[in-house]
Design an enzyme around this catalytic site. Structure first.
Site, PDB file in Angstrom:
ATOM      1  N   GLU A 134      47.735  44.847  31.520  1.00  0.00           N
ATOM      2  CA  GLU A 134      48.136  45.708  32.630  1.00  0.00           C
ATOM      3  C   GLU A 134      49.138  44.975  33.531  1.00  0.00           C
ATOM      4  O   GLU A 134      48.839  44.593  34.655  1.00  0.00           O
ATOM      5  CB  GLU A 134      46.885  46.154  33.395  1.00  0.00           C
ATOM      6  CG  GLU A 134      45.954  46.982  32.515  1.00  0.00           C
ATOM      7  CD  GLU A 134      44.606  47.288  33.160  1.00  0.00           C
ATOM      8  OE1 GLU A 134      44.435  46.994  34.361  1.00  0.00           O
ATOM      9  OE2 GLU A 134      43.721  47.827  32.457  1.00  0.00           O
ATOM     10  N   ASN A 200      36.203  42.634  33.062  1.00  0.00           N
ATOM     11  CA  ASN A 200      35.802  43.706  33.962  1.00  0.00           C
ATOM     12  C   ASN A 200      34.583  44.470  33.445  1.00  0.00           C
ATOM     13  O   ASN A 200      34.311  45.595  33.861  1.00  0.00           O
ATOM     14  CB  ASN A 200      36.955  44.669  34.220  1.00  0.00           C
ATOM     15  CG  ASN A 200      36.831  45.352  35.566  1.00  0.00           C
ATOM     16  OD1 ASN A 200      36.462  44.727  36.562  1.00  0.00           O
ATOM     17  ND2 ASN A 200      37.135  46.635  35.622  1.00  0.00           N
ATOM     18  N   GLU A 293      44.234  52.606  40.148  1.00  0.00           N
ATOM     19  CA  GLU A 293      44.887  52.655  38.836  1.00  0.00           C
ATOM     20  C   GLU A 293      46.355  53.014  39.041  1.00  0.00           C
ATOM     21  O   GLU A 293      46.682  54.145  39.398  1.00  0.00           O
ATOM     22  CB  GLU A 293      44.210  53.695  37.941  1.00  0.00           C
ATOM     23  CG  GLU A 293      42.773  53.358  37.555  1.00  0.00           C
ATOM     24  CD  GLU A 293      42.693  52.404  36.373  1.00  0.00           C
ATOM     25  OE1 GLU A 293      43.753  52.118  35.759  1.00  0.00           O
ATOM     26  OE2 GLU A 293      41.577  51.936  36.070  1.00  0.00           O
TER      27      GLU A 293
END
Length: 336
Positions: A134, A200, A293
Site C-alpha cells: 500500500e 495487521n 483507506e
C-alpha cells in the site's frame, strides 16, 4: 552592530563543514520586524546557509520564520534582543526521530515526533505502511510530516497537540515490494513453508478471530501467536509507554475506489479483521481510533498513478487537519 552580525555569520560558517545527520535541537523562531533597518539586518543573515529562513517577506510586521542550529541559538537570540526584534520560539525541536525497533531483517522502524515542546500533551498517532504493497500510505505520512515541519502556516497545528508518525511500519515488506514482488503484503519473517505474517492481524486484541487465517501462506496469516512479529512488538511497546496521552490513533491504509469517503464501522463497511492495530489501540485506552483507506489506482489497483499522488495526499491532509481541530477542542484546555 555590524561586528556582531559578522561574528554570528562566522560562527555559523564554521559548522557548515560537518555533515548534518539530524535536526535534533534545531529551533524555529518567528520574528516580527517593524523597520527597514531590521529587515536589512535579517537580510545580512540570509547569506549564511546554516540559518534557514522559511519566510522571504521584506514587509514590516509580517512574521518571518527561521530555523537555527543549537550552536548558534544563543548568539542569534542575543542579536535579536540587542536590536529589539520581537520573536518567539515556535518549534523547540525541529525534528525528533526515534528508532522504536528493528524489523526481522534488521531495518529501522522509525518514529517521527513533531512537537512545540513540553510533555504529556494530547497526541495524534498514525501508523502507515503496515501492509507492504500500500505505497500511498507512507506517502501520506510523509506529506503530513512535510506540511507540519516545512510549512510555517501550519505551526498552530503542533502548538498544543503533538504528532507522532511511523511512516513505514513494515520496512522489510515495503522493500520487498520494490525489489521482488510488487503485491507482497506481509512481513518477511521466516516460517516452515512461507514467509511473513500479516502485521495487521498480529496485534493482541481478539487475535486469531474472524477475518484472519492460521495458514502461514495466506495473505491474512495472523502469525504463530499474538505479537509474533517484531514490527508489531515495536508499536505495542511504544503504546505501552505513551498511550495515556495519545488521544487519536489513525491507521493509514489503501485502497478503496474513488474519493468519496464513507464513515462507519470497518467491520460493517469492509470486512471483519481481528488483530488490527486500530482495535488494539482502542483496547489500551486510546479514546479515538480509526482506519483510513486511501484511494487506489482504479483499474491499476494499488498502483496509484504518480500524477494522482499529490491530489490524494492533499485532500486527505484536509481530513487530518479536521482530526487536529477535534483533538484540540476536546482535549486542550485553552484557558491555561
Amino acid at each position: 552592530m555590524k561586528l556582531l552580525v559578522v561574528k554570528l555569520v562566522t560562527l555559523l560558517s564554521l559548522v557548515v563543514a560537518g555533515d548534518i545527520v539530524s535536526y535534533d535541537g534545531y529551533k524555529v523562531y518567528r520574528l516580527i520586524v517593524t523597520t527597514s533597518a531590521e529587515i536589512d539586518l535579517l537580510s545580512e543573515l540570509r547569506n549564511d546557509q546554516r540559518i534557514d529562513f522559511w519566510s522571504r517577506h521584506r514587509i514590516p510586521n509580517v512574521p518571518v520564520d527561521a530555523m537555527v542550529p543549537p550552536d548558534a541559538q544563543t548568539e542569534f537570540e542575543t542579536l535579536l534582543k540587542i536590536n529589539a526584534i520581537t520573536y518567539e520560539v515556535i518549534i523547540n525541536n525541529f525534528e525528533e526521530t526515534e528508532i522504536i525497533g528493528r524489523s526481522f531483517e534488521r531495518r529501522n522502524i522509525t518514529l517521527v515526533t513533531i512537537s512545540s515542546g513540553g510533555s504529556n500533551k494530547p497526541t495524534i498517532f498514525a501508523d502507515a505502511g503496515i501492509h507492504a504493497r500500500e505505497w500511498i500510505a507512507p506517502s501520506m505520512a510523509l506529506y503530513i510530516i512535510n506540511q507540519l515541519v516545512e510549512n510555517a502556516t501550519n505551526a498552530h497545528l503542533y502548538a498544543n497537540v503533538d504528532w507522532v508518525l511511523i511512516p513505514v511500519a513494515n520496512p522489510d515488506g515495503y522493500e520487498f515490494t520494490h525489489s521482488n514482488t510488487r503485491m507482497w503484503r506481509k512481513t518477511r519473517s521466516t516460517a516452515t513453508i512461507c514467509y511473513g505474517a500479516d502485521p495487521n492481524r498480529n496485534f493482541g486484541y481478539h487475535w486469531g478471530e474472524s477475518g484472519s487465517s492460521t495458514w502461514q501462506c495466506d495473505d491474512i496469516f495472523a502469525g504463530r501467536h499474538a505479537f509474533s512479529e517484531v514490527e508489531t512488538q515495536a508499536i505495542r511497546n511504544y503504546l505501552a509507554i505513551h498511550s495515556h496521552h495519545i488521544k487519536l490513533y489513525v491507521a493509514i491504509h489503501s485502497h478503496v475506489n474513488g474519493t468519496n469517503y464513507t464513515v462507519g464501522n470497518s467491520a460493517e463497511l469492509l470486512y471483519t479483521s481481528a488483530g488490527c492495530s486500530d482495535d488494539y489501540a482502542k483496547s489500551v485506552g486510546i479514546e479515538l481510533s480509526y482506519t483510513i483507506e486511501l484511494p487506489g489506482g482504479g483499474t491499476s489497483g494499488f498502483d496509484l498513478p504518480p500524477e494522482d499522488i499529490l491530489s490524494t495526499v492533499e485532500e486527505t491532509w484536509e481530513g487530518f487537519k479536521a482530526y487536529h481541530q477535534y483533538v484540540e477542542n476536546k482535549f486542550v484546555n485553552l484557558t491555561n
